[in-house]
Enzyme design. Structure first.
Site: not given
Ligand code: UD1
Length: 367
Positions: A207
């Site tokens: 991811h």
């Molecule tokens: C975040 C953490 C990363 C961790 C990862 C574990 C930061 C900078 N990054 O990354 O260190 O390893 O979590 O999962 O904090 N999304 C969903 N549903 C959710 C959450 C996210 O669909 O419940 C999707 C959305 O499109 C969102 C994208 O995932 O924009 C990224 O989510 P985000 O929380 O920004 O960062 P992660 O890539 O999950």
């Protein structure tokens, strides 16, 4: 001072298994505790299932910040957590790991002159392009109490000139959760229910922006997993970020790769425990495989968790997806690393956090 009102923050998936044992131990020990969920992760499969699996109560506060770019997400957490802190008035805020919720809540507490404790302090990838590295360094800078998971983290902090009184080696809180739940996780027989045979499958998770954000690179990685899957079943529980990137780029996942939705904590732990090998870019999985003695191949140029390489079962592959299939073949041919479990990954790290607080903490403001 000895803190009495402790706010414990969770936000994203990797926080839950680190904070659950600490929150439980503090509550048992009679501290007034408040569990705050920023809502950085909000899908049931990324959040709620972990509360159930880890036996955590519903959060006392759910800030509902959701997704967004880094600035938006961090800013929303700053505003909402600040209001929560103003109302509940903790005398210690505990944050964990390296996600945006971690730095945002640490910063709020520091600006309000409230003590901050960082669970998993001191880890460094020395890769300033990683958002998590920025979060780690800045969170440590505003934490009074640096609760470290491994001795290399202590060394990193000392090398940065951090005073010894701030550094508290407690061991790995996430491994407390693993030890508590492993037997139950195994009893669920998740791999068997997916038609897999123990010891005869690989699990892949990816991811990180550096692996999934660029379509050509993501396509190469998927093809490499496809090559592995021709000989060994590959289970690929897909992170929503990766799913979105695959869809946006119109990529095809090779037919032999078993794509499944994100798994709950117990399902995934049981699946990991019986795997022949993990292929990952996750930080937590590097540690969990080391604790389980399962080989791990990490598709990254660096790791903030070098102890999983020096002592554990982790191999850092670098960035070239072409290394994946030969590395899996080597493990299948019996050439896998025999690791040992690092000091303090013994299931009692949360108890050591409680002891640290009970002994009384010094803060940066008194210094
Ligand atoms: C975040 C953490 C990363 C961790 C990862 C574990 C930061 C900078 N990054 O990354 O260190 O390893 O979590 O999962 O904090 N999304 C969903 N549903 C959710 C959450 C996210 O669909 O419940 C999707 C959305 O499109 C969102 C994208 O995932 O924009 C990224 O989510 P985000 O929380 O920004 O960062 P992660 O890539 O999950």
């Amino acid at each position: 001072m000895i803190p009495s009102r402790v706010a414990c923050v969770v936000g994203a998936r990797p926080n839950f298994m680190k904070v659950a044992p600490v929150y439980a131990a503090l509550t048992r020990a009679g501290f007034a505790t408040r569990l705050v969920h920023t809502g950085q992760h909000y899908d049931a499969k990324m959040s709620a299932v972990f509360f159930d699996d880890l036996g955590m109560p519903r959060p006392d506060a759910f800030l509902g910040v959701g997704s967004g770019d880094h600035a938006q997400q961090t800013a929303a957490i700053l505003q909402k957590f600040d209001a929560d802190v103003a109302e509940w008035q903790p005398d210690l805020v505990l944050v964990a790991g390296d996600v945006n919720s971690t730095i945002a809540c640490a910063l709020v507490a520091a600006k309000r002159n409230i003590a901050v404790g960082h669970i998993e302090a001191g880890l460094r990838s020395r890769d300033w392009t990683m958002p998590e590295e920025v979060n780690r360094v800045l969170t440590d800078a505003c934490s009074d109490l640096l609760l470290t998971p491994s001795r290399d983290a202590d060394d990193n902090l000392r090398a940065e000139g951090v005073a010894d009184w701030r550094i508290h080696f407690v061991g790995n809180c996430m491994i407390d959760s693993l030890r508590t739940h492993l037997a139950h996780a195994r009893a669920l027989q998740t791999p068997q229910s997916l038609g897999l045979t123990a010891g005869h499958y690989a699990v892949a998770t990816l991811h990180r922006p550096s692996n999934v954000d660029e379509p050509a690179r993501l396509a190469q990685i998927l093809a490499a997993l496809g090559a592995v899957a021709r000989d060994l079943p590959v289970l690929f529980p897909i992170h929503p970020r990766t799913q979105k990137r695959i869809e946006d780029a119109g990529l095809a996942v090779p037919r032999d790769v078993r794509l499944v939705e994100p798994m709950g904590y117990l399902q995934f732990l049981g699946t990991m425990a019986d795997a022949q090998v993990l292929v990952t870019d996750s930080g937590g999985i590097q540690e969990e495989t080391t604790a389980l003695g399962v080989p791990c191949l990490t598709l990254r140029a660096n790791t903030e968790r070098p102890i999983t390489v020096t002592e554990g079962t982790n191999v850092l592959l670098g960035l070239d997806p072409a290394t994946i299939a030969p590395a899996v073949a080597a493990i299948r041919a019996g050439r896998s690393k025999q690791g040992r479990v690092p000091e303090g990954w013994d299931g009692h790290a949360a108890d050591r956090v409680v002891e640290t607080l009970r002994a009384g903490i010094r803060t940066l403001r008194e210094d």
